[in-house]
Design a protein around this motif. Structure first.
Motif, PDB file in Angstrom:
ATOM      1  N   LEU A 124       0.818  -1.212   0.000  1.00 35.95           N
ATOM      2  CA  LEU A 124       0.000   0.000   0.000  1.00 35.95           C
ATOM      3  C   LEU A 124       0.858   1.271   0.000  1.00 35.95           C
ATOM      4  O   LEU A 124       0.646   2.157  -0.843  1.00 35.95           O
ATOM      5  CB  LEU A 124      -0.957  -0.018   1.198  1.00 35.95           C
ATOM      6  CG  LEU A 124      -1.932   1.158   1.283  1.00 35.95           C
ATOM      7  CD1 LEU A 124      -2.815   1.199   0.047  1.00 35.95           C
ATOM      8  CD2 LEU A 124      -2.792   1.051   2.545  1.00 35.95           C
ATOM      9  N   PRO A 125       1.851   1.411   0.914  1.00 35.20           N
ATOM     10  CA  PRO A 125       2.704   2.615   0.857  1.00 35.20           C
ATOM     11  C   PRO A 125       3.453   2.743  -0.466  1.00 35.20           C
ATOM     12  O   PRO A 125       3.576   3.844  -1.007  1.00 35.20           O
ATOM     13  CB  PRO A 125       3.680   2.416   2.026  1.00 35.20           C
ATOM     14  CG  PRO A 125       2.989   1.484   2.952  1.00 35.20           C
ATOM     15  CD  PRO A 125       2.186   0.573   2.080  1.00 35.20           C
ATOM     16  N   LEU A 126       3.940   1.607  -0.990  1.00 34.20           N
ATOM     17  CA  LEU A 126       4.678   1.658  -2.248  1.00 34.20           C
ATOM     18  C   LEU A 126       3.771   2.062  -3.407  1.00 34.20           C
ATOM     19  O   LEU A 126       4.172   2.846  -4.281  1.00 34.20           O
ATOM     20  CB  LEU A 126       5.314   0.298  -2.528  1.00 34.20           C
ATOM     21  CG  LEU A 126       6.215   0.214  -3.764  1.00 34.20           C
ATOM     22  CD1 LEU A 126       7.379   1.190  -3.641  1.00 34.20           C
ATOM     23  CD2 LEU A 126       6.735  -1.204  -3.959  1.00 34.20           C
ATOM     24  N   TYR A 157       5.962   8.722   8.740  1.00 31.99           N
ATOM     25  CA  TYR A 157       6.725   7.508   9.036  1.00 31.99           C
ATOM     26  C   TYR A 157       6.358   6.947  10.408  1.00 31.99           C
ATOM     27  O   TYR A 157       6.177   5.733  10.570  1.00 31.99           O
ATOM     28  CB  TYR A 157       8.226   7.804   8.988  1.00 31.99           C
ATOM     29  CG  TYR A 157       8.778   8.032   7.608  1.00 31.99           C
ATOM     30  CD1 TYR A 157       8.043   7.714   6.468  1.00 31.99           C
ATOM     31  CD2 TYR A 157      10.048   8.571   7.425  1.00 31.99           C
ATOM     32  CE1 TYR A 157       8.555   7.921   5.204  1.00 31.99           C
ATOM     33  CE2 TYR A 157      10.572   8.780   6.156  1.00 31.99           C
ATOM     34  CZ  TYR A 157       9.821   8.455   5.052  1.00 31.99           C
ATOM     35  OH  TYR A 157      10.331   8.657   3.803  1.00 31.99           O
ATOM     36  N   LEU A 158       6.272   7.831  11.398  1.00 27.76           N
ATOM     37  CA  LEU A 158       5.929   7.375  12.748  1.00 27.76           C
ATOM     38  C   LEU A 158       4.526   6.788  12.784  1.00 27.76           C
ATOM     39  O   LEU A 158       4.284   5.763  13.439  1.00 27.76           O
ATOM     40  CB  LEU A 158       6.044   8.539  13.736  1.00 27.76           C
ATOM     41  CG  LEU A 158       7.463   9.024  14.047  1.00 27.76           C
ATOM     42  CD1 LEU A 158       7.423  10.244  14.957  1.00 27.76           C
ATOM     43  CD2 LEU A 158       8.283   7.914  14.698  1.00 27.76           C
ATOM     44  N   LEU A 159       3.595   7.431  12.077  1.00 33.64           N
ATOM     45  CA  LEU A 159       2.225   6.920  12.027  1.00 33.64           C
ATOM     46  C   LEU A 159       2.185   5.549  11.366  1.00 33.64           C
ATOM     47  O   LEU A 159       1.503   4.635  11.845  1.00 33.64           O
ATOM     48  CB  LEU A 159       1.335   7.906  11.267  1.00 33.64           C
ATOM     49  CG  LEU A 159      -0.145   7.524  11.156  1.00 33.64           C
ATOM     50  CD1 LEU A 159      -0.775   7.468  12.546  1.00 33.64           C
ATOM     51  CD2 LEU A 159      -0.897   8.529  10.284  1.00 33.64           C
ATOM     52  N   HIS A 160       2.930   5.396  10.278  1.00 38.37           N
ATOM     53  CA  HIS A 160       2.979   4.104   9.591  1.00 38.37           C
ATOM     54  C   HIS A 160       3.593   3.033  10.483  1.00 38.37           C
ATOM     55  O   HIS A 160       3.095   1.903  10.566  1.00 38.37           O
ATOM     56  CB  HIS A 160       3.788   4.243   8.298  1.00 38.37           C
ATOM     57  CG  HIS A 160       3.998   2.953   7.574  1.00 38.37           C
ATOM     58  ND1 HIS A 160       5.235   2.360   7.450  1.00 38.37           N
ATOM     59  CD2 HIS A 160       3.126   2.115   6.952  1.00 38.37           C
ATOM     60  CE1 HIS A 160       5.117   1.231   6.776  1.00 38.37           C
ATOM     61  NE2 HIS A 160       3.860   1.060   6.460  1.00 38.37           N
ATOM     62  N   LEU A 161       4.680   3.396  11.164  1.00 33.86           N
ATOM     63  CA  LEU A 161       5.349   2.441  12.042  1.00 33.86           C
ATOM     64  C   LEU A 161       4.451   2.026  13.200  1.00 33.86           C
ATOM     65  O   LEU A 161       4.325   0.837  13.517  1.00 33.86           O
ATOM     66  CB  LEU A 161       6.647   3.053  12.569  1.00 33.86           C
ATOM     67  CG  LEU A 161       7.560   2.130  13.385  1.00 33.86           C
ATOM     68  CD1 LEU A 161       8.046   0.979  12.524  1.00 33.86           C
ATOM     69  CD2 LEU A 161       8.742   2.908  13.937  1.00 33.86           C
ATOM     70  N   PHE A 172       0.806  -1.739  15.959  1.00 33.71           N
ATOM     71  CA  PHE A 172      -0.403  -2.040  16.719  1.00 33.71           C
ATOM     72  C   PHE A 172      -1.324  -3.004  15.974  1.00 33.71           C
ATOM     73  O   PHE A 172      -2.005  -3.825  16.588  1.00 33.71           O
ATOM     74  CB  PHE A 172      -1.153  -0.750  17.054  1.00 33.71           C
ATOM     75  CG  PHE A 172      -0.516   0.039  18.160  1.00 33.71           C
ATOM     76  CD1 PHE A 172      -0.429  -0.485  19.442  1.00 33.71           C
ATOM     77  CD2 PHE A 172       0.023   1.288  17.921  1.00 33.71           C
ATOM     78  CE1 PHE A 172       0.174   0.228  20.469  1.00 33.71           C
ATOM     79  CE2 PHE A 172       0.626   2.013  18.936  1.00 33.71           C
ATOM     80  CZ  PHE A 172       0.703   1.481  20.213  1.00 33.71           C
ATOM     81  N   ILE A 173      -1.344  -2.903  14.647  1.00 34.18           N
ATOM     82  CA  ILE A 173      -2.186  -3.825  13.880  1.00 34.18           C
ATOM     83  C   ILE A 173      -1.558  -5.209  13.833  1.00 34.18           C
ATOM     84  O   ILE A 173      -2.238  -6.225  13.968  1.00 34.18           O
ATOM     85  CB  ILE A 173      -2.418  -3.278  12.455  1.00 34.18           C
ATOM     86  CG1 ILE A 173      -3.293  -2.018  12.530  1.00 34.18           C
ATOM     87  CG2 ILE A 173      -3.084  -4.328  11.572  1.00 34.18           C
ATOM     88  CD1 ILE A 173      -3.513  -1.344  11.204  1.00 34.18           C
TER      89      ILE A 173
END
Length: 357
Positions: A182-184, A223-227, A232-233
């Motif tokens: 998804l990010p890519l 980046y922090l949100l993605h990490l 958590f998921i």
């Protein structure tokens, strides 16, 4: 001096290629000694048949052994970073308990197996995957691979009669989508649009340092949100050893690419401000080599150098007047809507950088 650096660089590349070739030859020799038949040379892959059991052996970042099993699900045993014990990851707790208690999968990670470079043992779908990470391909590593292959039929046979997971590998695929695909995909879409707009003339911020600062401010929270979202998921399924290096590479690559291929053209494309005329004087010029290189002019009244084309760089002289029509930018980054060099004496040299609207 420049020729000397080129020679040293070429020599280092040559040494690196020779070392890779030697490792490659040793790997092919291992395949031959265990009786596997090559079916791909890059990446090197071989197929080994033990009766009706087909075993695929490949090497890229490490040596991986794969074979089909009679059950289906997701279960991974991965060696801890600092230690010899293994972490266990799964999506279906009851199924994982049945497999661990009723099969001989644990046999591969016991000290008696003598597999010191074993990195992970994973059931992914109906495939059993055994991964080894060892930089040096030597005789000891070859014997280790042989021991793993000798244990494999016993482990595979122990899966017979065991049930498959009701969850399967759905969650593992979802994790891969969240973590990588998804990010890519989003990055590639924005990059394609950004490159198209750059071709049309949207870009050329006055100060590239400000572009990097903006990229840092915008990307760090993302980046922090993605990490955090990934952690958590995924919960305990966040495979730090397997994913952290790739994640760091992706983040740093994004920090370098996104400001140029996304932020800079988007800053100009959605700008609706009026262009203002600015006149400045060329105070100096220089060339930078490498990925961050280019042709730069030092200008009065600007705190940072301005990148130009090679054509304009060659024609610019110290003391020439440079005229800009500057817009504010949707992200607050002033960018050159149009610019050219005016010779104090007679002729003008224009850089055809007017945006197509």
């Amino acid at each position: 001096m420049e020729e000397s650096f080129k020679f040293i660089g070429l020599l280092l590349v040559l040494i690196f290629l020779v070392l890779i070739y030697k490792q490659y030859k040793k790997l092919i020799q291992i395949y031959k000694e265990i009786g596997a038949e090559m079916f791909s040379y890059f990446p090197p892959k071989a197929l080994l048949k033990l009766g009706s059991q087909k075993i695929e052996i490949s090497y890229l970042y490490g040596l991986v052994i794969r074979t089909k099993v009679s059950l289906n699900g997701y279960l991974s045993l991965e060696k801890k970073w600092l230690g010899k014990s293994f972490n266990t990851f799964f999506d279906d707790p009851s199924w994982a308990k049945i497999v661990l208690d009723s099969s001989k999968l644990i046999l591969l990670i016991k000290p008696e197996a003598q597999l010191p470079h074993l990195s992970s043992v994973e059931i992914l779908g109906n495939t059993l995957k055994i991964a080894f990470y060892h930089r040096k391909i030597d005789q000891a590593f070859k014997e280790e691979i042989k021991r793993a292959i000798e244990l494999l039929p016993e482990v595979v046979k122990s899966f017979e009669g065991l049930p498959s997971s009701k969850i399967g590998i759905v969650k593992e695929r979802l994790r891969n989508w969240l973590f990588y695909y998804l990010p890519l995909s989003i990055f590639l879409i924005f990059t394609a649009v950004g490159i198209y707009w750059r071709v049309l003339g949207y870009g050329d911020v006055l100060c590239r340092d400000d572009l990097f600062k903006l990229g840092f401010k915008l990307l760090i929270p993302i980046y922090l949100l993605h990490l955090l979202a990934t952690y958590f998921i995924l919960g305990r399924h966040f495979h730090l050893r397997k994913n952290l290096l790739i994640l760091i590479i992706l983040y740093f690559a994004g920090y370098y690419l996104i400001p140029f291929v996304v932020l800079e053209p988007f800053n100009a494309r959605f700008d609706r401000s009026e262009a203002k005329r600015i006149e400045t004087i060329v105070k100096g010029k220089y060339v930078l080599y490498g990925k961050m290189g280019g042709f730069f002019l030092k200008l009065s009244d600007l705190n940072c150098p301005f990148r130009v084309s090679e054509r304009l760089y060659k024609k610019a002289k110290i003391g020439d007047k440079m005229v800009f029509y500057v817009k504010e930018g949707v992200f607050g980054l002033p960018w050159a809507y149009r610019f050219w060099i005016e010779r104090v004496s007679t002729e003008n040299f224009r850089e055809n950088k007017t945006s197509n609207r």
